[in-house]
Write a protein that holds these residues in place. Sequence first.
Motif, PDB file in Angstrom:
ATOM      1  N   ALA A 239       0.835  -1.205   0.000  1.00  0.00           N
ATOM      2  CA  ALA A 239       0.000   0.000   0.000  1.00  0.00           C
ATOM      3  C   ALA A 239       0.870   1.254   0.000  1.00  0.00           C
ATOM      4  CB  ALA A 239      -0.875  -0.018   1.245  1.00  0.00           C
ATOM      5  N   GLU A 240       0.359   2.288  -0.658  1.00  0.00           N
ATOM      6  CA  GLU A 240       0.973   3.606  -0.521  1.00  0.00           C
ATOM      7  C   GLU A 240       0.624   4.087   0.885  1.00  0.00           C
ATOM      8  OE1 GLU A 240      -0.156   8.094  -1.748  1.00  0.00           O
ATOM      9  OE2 GLU A 240      -0.740   6.531  -3.181  1.00  0.00           O
ATOM     10  N   LEU A 241       1.618   4.517   1.653  1.00  0.00           N
ATOM     11  CA  LEU A 241       1.356   4.842   3.058  1.00  0.00           C
ATOM     12  C   LEU A 241       1.098   6.327   3.256  1.00  0.00           C
ATOM     13  CD1 LEU A 241       3.842   2.595   5.079  1.00  0.00           C
ATOM     14  CD2 LEU A 241       1.403   2.244   4.663  1.00  0.00           C
ATOM     15  N   VAL A 246      -1.463  11.674  13.546  1.00  0.00           N
ATOM     16  CA  VAL A 246      -2.837  11.250  13.271  1.00  0.00           C
ATOM     17  C   VAL A 246      -3.641  12.341  12.564  1.00  0.00           C
ATOM     18  CG1 VAL A 246      -5.042  10.690  14.362  1.00  0.00           C
ATOM     19  CG2 VAL A 246      -2.998   9.466  15.021  1.00  0.00           C
TER      20      VAL A 246
ATOM     21  N   LEU B 266     -12.930  -0.077   3.408  1.00  0.00           N
ATOM     22  CA  LEU B 266     -12.108   0.574   4.416  1.00  0.00           C
ATOM     23  C   LEU B 266     -11.946  -0.397   5.588  1.00  0.00           C
ATOM     24  CD1 LEU B 266     -12.823   4.335   4.997  1.00  0.00           C
ATOM     25  CD2 LEU B 266     -11.198   3.029   6.348  1.00  0.00           C
ATOM     26  N   VAL B 287      -8.633   0.761   1.517  1.00  0.00           N
ATOM     27  CA  VAL B 287      -7.884   1.574   2.479  1.00  0.00           C
ATOM     28  C   VAL B 287      -7.771   0.759   3.762  1.00  0.00           C
ATOM     29  CG1 VAL B 287      -7.814   3.735   3.786  1.00  0.00           C
ATOM     30  CG2 VAL B 287      -8.832   3.699   1.487  1.00  0.00           C
ATOM     31  N   ILE B 289      -6.394   0.677   7.811  1.00  0.00           N
ATOM     32  CA  ILE B 289      -5.900   1.399   8.981  1.00  0.00           C
ATOM     33  C   ILE B 289      -5.538   0.348  10.021  1.00  0.00           C
ATOM     34  CG2 ILE B 289      -6.428   3.140  10.735  1.00  0.00           C
ATOM     35  CD1 ILE B 289      -8.845   3.948   8.876  1.00  0.00           C
ATOM     36  N   ASP B 292      -0.146  -2.088  13.199  1.00  0.00           N
ATOM     37  CA  ASP B 292       1.009  -2.952  12.921  1.00  0.00           C
ATOM     38  C   ASP B 292       1.462  -2.772  11.464  1.00  0.00           C
ATOM     39  OD1 ASP B 292       2.801  -4.982  12.420  1.00  0.00           O
ATOM     40  OD2 ASP B 292       1.410  -6.628  12.850  1.00  0.00           O
ATOM     41  N   PRO B 293       2.628  -2.120  11.258  1.00  0.00           N
ATOM     42  CA  PRO B 293       3.058  -1.884   9.870  1.00  0.00           C
ATOM     43  C   PRO B 293       3.346  -3.170   9.105  1.00  0.00           C
ATOM     44  CG  PRO B 293       4.788  -1.254  11.432  1.00  0.00           C
ATOM     45  CD  PRO B 293       3.578  -1.592  12.251  1.00  0.00           C
ATOM     46  N   ALA B 295       1.368  -5.789   9.188  1.00  0.00           N
ATOM     47  CA  ALA B 295       0.098  -6.512   9.001  1.00  0.00           C
ATOM     48  C   ALA B 295      -0.119  -6.814   7.518  1.00  0.00           C
ATOM     49  CB  ALA B 295      -1.062  -5.679   9.543  1.00  0.00           C
ATOM     50  N   PHE B 298      -1.876  -4.636   4.583  1.00  0.00           N
ATOM     51  CA  PHE B 298      -1.223  -3.595   3.788  1.00  0.00           C
ATOM     52  C   PHE B 298      -0.722  -4.121   2.436  1.00  0.00           C
ATOM     53  CE2 PHE B 298      -0.579  -1.588   8.090  1.00  0.00           C
ATOM     54  CZ  PHE B 298      -1.459  -0.540   7.872  1.00  0.00           C
ATOM     55  N   ALA B 301      -4.014  -3.670   0.363  1.00  0.00           N
ATOM     56  CA  ALA B 301      -4.572  -2.314   0.377  1.00  0.00           C
ATOM     57  C   ALA B 301      -3.886  -1.455  -0.680  1.00  0.00           C
ATOM     58  CB  ALA B 301      -4.405  -1.691   1.749  1.00  0.00           C
ATOM     59  N   LEU B 303      -4.140   1.945  -0.209  1.00  0.00           N
ATOM     60  CA  LEU B 303      -3.723   3.047   0.645  1.00  0.00           C
ATOM     61  C   LEU B 303      -3.655   2.526   2.077  1.00  0.00           C
ATOM     62  CD1 LEU B 303      -3.224   6.101   0.184  1.00  0.00           C
ATOM     63  CD2 LEU B 303      -5.573   6.485   0.947  1.00  0.00           C
ATOM     64  N   GLY B 304      -2.544   2.786   2.754  1.00  0.00           N
ATOM     65  CA  GLY B 304      -2.382   2.291   4.114  1.00  0.00           C
ATOM     66  C   GLY B 304      -2.164   3.432   5.089  1.00  0.00           C
ATOM     67  N   VAL B 305      -2.765   3.306   6.269  1.00  0.00           N
ATOM     68  CA  VAL B 305      -2.555   4.291   7.319  1.00  0.00           C
ATOM     69  C   VAL B 305      -2.119   3.522   8.564  1.00  0.00           C
ATOM     70  CG1 VAL B 305      -3.552   6.204   8.622  1.00  0.00           C
ATOM     71  CG2 VAL B 305      -4.458   5.652   6.353  1.00  0.00           C
ATOM     72  N   VAL B 306      -0.848   3.696   8.969  1.00  0.00           N
ATOM     73  CA  VAL B 306      -0.386   3.031  10.184  1.00  0.00           C
ATOM     74  C   VAL B 306      -0.798   3.914  11.351  1.00  0.00           C
ATOM     75  CG1 VAL B 306       1.592   2.135  11.457  1.00  0.00           C
ATOM     76  CG2 VAL B 306       1.518   1.941   8.959  1.00  0.00           C
ATOM     77  N   ALA B 307      -1.900   3.545  11.975  1.00  0.00           N
ATOM     78  CA  ALA B 307      -2.453   4.358  13.059  1.00  0.00           C
ATOM     79  C   ALA B 307      -3.447   3.531  13.853  1.00  0.00           C
ATOM     80  CB  ALA B 307      -3.171   5.580  12.476  1.00  0.00           C
ATOM     81  N   GLU B 311      -8.113   6.451  17.245  1.00  0.00           N
ATOM     82  CA  GLU B 311      -7.702   7.859  17.154  1.00  0.00           C
ATOM     83  C   GLU B 311      -7.963   8.390  15.754  1.00  0.00           C
ATOM     84  OE1 GLU B 311      -3.570   7.958  18.232  1.00  0.00           O
ATOM     85  OE2 GLU B 311      -3.957   7.039  20.183  1.00  0.00           O
ATOM     86  N   LEU B 312      -7.719   7.529  14.754  1.00  0.00           N
ATOM     87  CA  LEU B 312      -7.816   8.020  13.384  1.00  0.00           C
ATOM     88  C   LEU B 312      -9.259   8.299  12.945  1.00  0.00           C
ATOM     89  CD1 LEU B 312      -5.730   8.334  10.780  1.00  0.00           C
ATOM     90  CD2 LEU B 312      -7.511   6.830   9.920  1.00  0.00           C
TER      91      LEU B 312
END
Lengths: 265, 322
Positions: A239-241, A246, B266, B287, B289, B292-293, B295, B298, B301, B303-307, B311-312
Amino acid sequence: MALNVVVCLKQIPNPDLQFQIAPDGLDIRRDALNYRVNGSDEYALEEAVRTKEKHGGRVVAVTAGPKRAEQMLREALAKGADEAVRVAYEDPGAYDVGRTARILAAALKTIPHDLVLTGVQSDDLIGSATGGLVAGFLGLPHASVVTRVDVKGTEIEVACELEGGLQRVMSVPMPALLTIQFGANMPRYAPLPAIMKAARQPIRELGPAALGVPSWDALAGPYAFRVRRLTPPAARGRAELVTGAVGEQARRLAQILREKGFVRR
Amino acid sequence: MGADILGIAEHLDGVVAPSTFEVIGKAIALADASGGAAKIALLGSGTTAIASSLASTGVEVLHTEDASLRDYTPDAYGQVLRGLLASIAPRLVLAAHTAQGTDLAPAIAASADLPLVTNCVDLSLEAGTLLATRRMFNEKVEGVFELSSDRAYVATLRPGATKPARASPGGRVSSVPVALDPTKLPTRVLRLERPEVSDVDIGSADVVVAAGRGIQKKENLALVEALAKRLGGVVGASRPLTDNEWLPKARQVGQSGKTVRPKLYLACGISGAMQHVSGMKDSEFVVAINTDPSAPIFEVAHLGVVANVLELIPALLKELGP
């Protein structure tokens, strides 16, 4: 009818961890792992204890694994198993499921069983093979991915999960082996007095000699097995990160979702 | 020992499992390496149409019809396949790693004393040695394993990991009569249960916001529901949530639940185990979220959000506005 129920458990490294490959490439690095009971095995144990509570009998918890697995067997005792057996198969990786299953089956031949339960798969090696192999070696009828168990006299009625939410309901005569799926029940927590009692209970150890063979190699199947190498998986379309704190991540994500037309207003 | 590769077909309600065409595709590739032919065993009752659809891939279909094969049972299938093993002596027996394949392959391997390797993402033969590539440890480690034997190998192939066979001429259907021993069929199929009809059909939604273990508590589902509402979508879930009865079973995405292909998927706090990914990997835009980077979600996905989702999502809802 009082039932002899045997539940096979495996201790696995916590799958939420990040894993590193050992320098020789033949196993993961095991020096900094924490271990726990395999996910679906918890449901198999709970099903075993519930069966005993409903129909009478006893539950024997069995594992084939190194000494560290005794911790897991004590948890099983605290949750209602009557006896714990460790088959002293010390290979930490145990990548050859055929070998593990042959050893486990040899041990089960010495333990009375009307019903053998295993988890549907181990979450570390995800082979879903041990249960079916053990059933085959013992000549037991079996059913896989079981979500419901109903003992009816000398038969068991089971619901087996198929793809897409379908269930196949089958009748299997005992003695039989079932692989139990996640969600088959609600596993219990062990009460504190039971945990304290389990800490003092003996764990029976079965080595090759106890099973009448000079070594585990004497049980080997008609093949050679070798780990060629372990590697991190080749990155396929990572994935593109979205980076940053936050707040920044949320702002960027909202922007992308808008650009792609997923936000109507 | 012959050189043929024997695939096992899977079907239900007159429909072939898509994974069967992947099994045929891999069987054809392996037969090229072993110098034998790819053959596919089809067992059932009233399966003539299925036989011709399998033969359209160019392979020989070994077709066994019997009333006691109407539903799959490991006993009846085992009897027929042990007979086929004896008559064709294949180099390898290949099934899909599905509920049926994982039930059948170990049973055959044990009863016929054959080497077994399961849930392979790839398989090849190298001078008689079987090389099996597997994913392990929550998809974070890949391993190549060697099995060497003069007996037939038994293997299962992970659905979606390899390419299905394409239409090709030269296929045929050969009838293989069988006399099953009814005294050795202990398992009886009583009925099939269909999933309950639900108020929300996650399979037809354009936007699926799916919650996983990362939401930690049932109360936090409200966050995911708010996000789904804001995006005009529905809430799906990974298996642990429906097992805990936080959401009805009909909301489960994955091999044992629903397969979804929405425009936007998502994944909130979902690690991406094989079981789950097989039910959502064909979504148009994914997408993820997750804290764990490493995981595996990803990997599928876009688009990945490590968060931390807890909170996100509130921050995202604030950005999106009411």
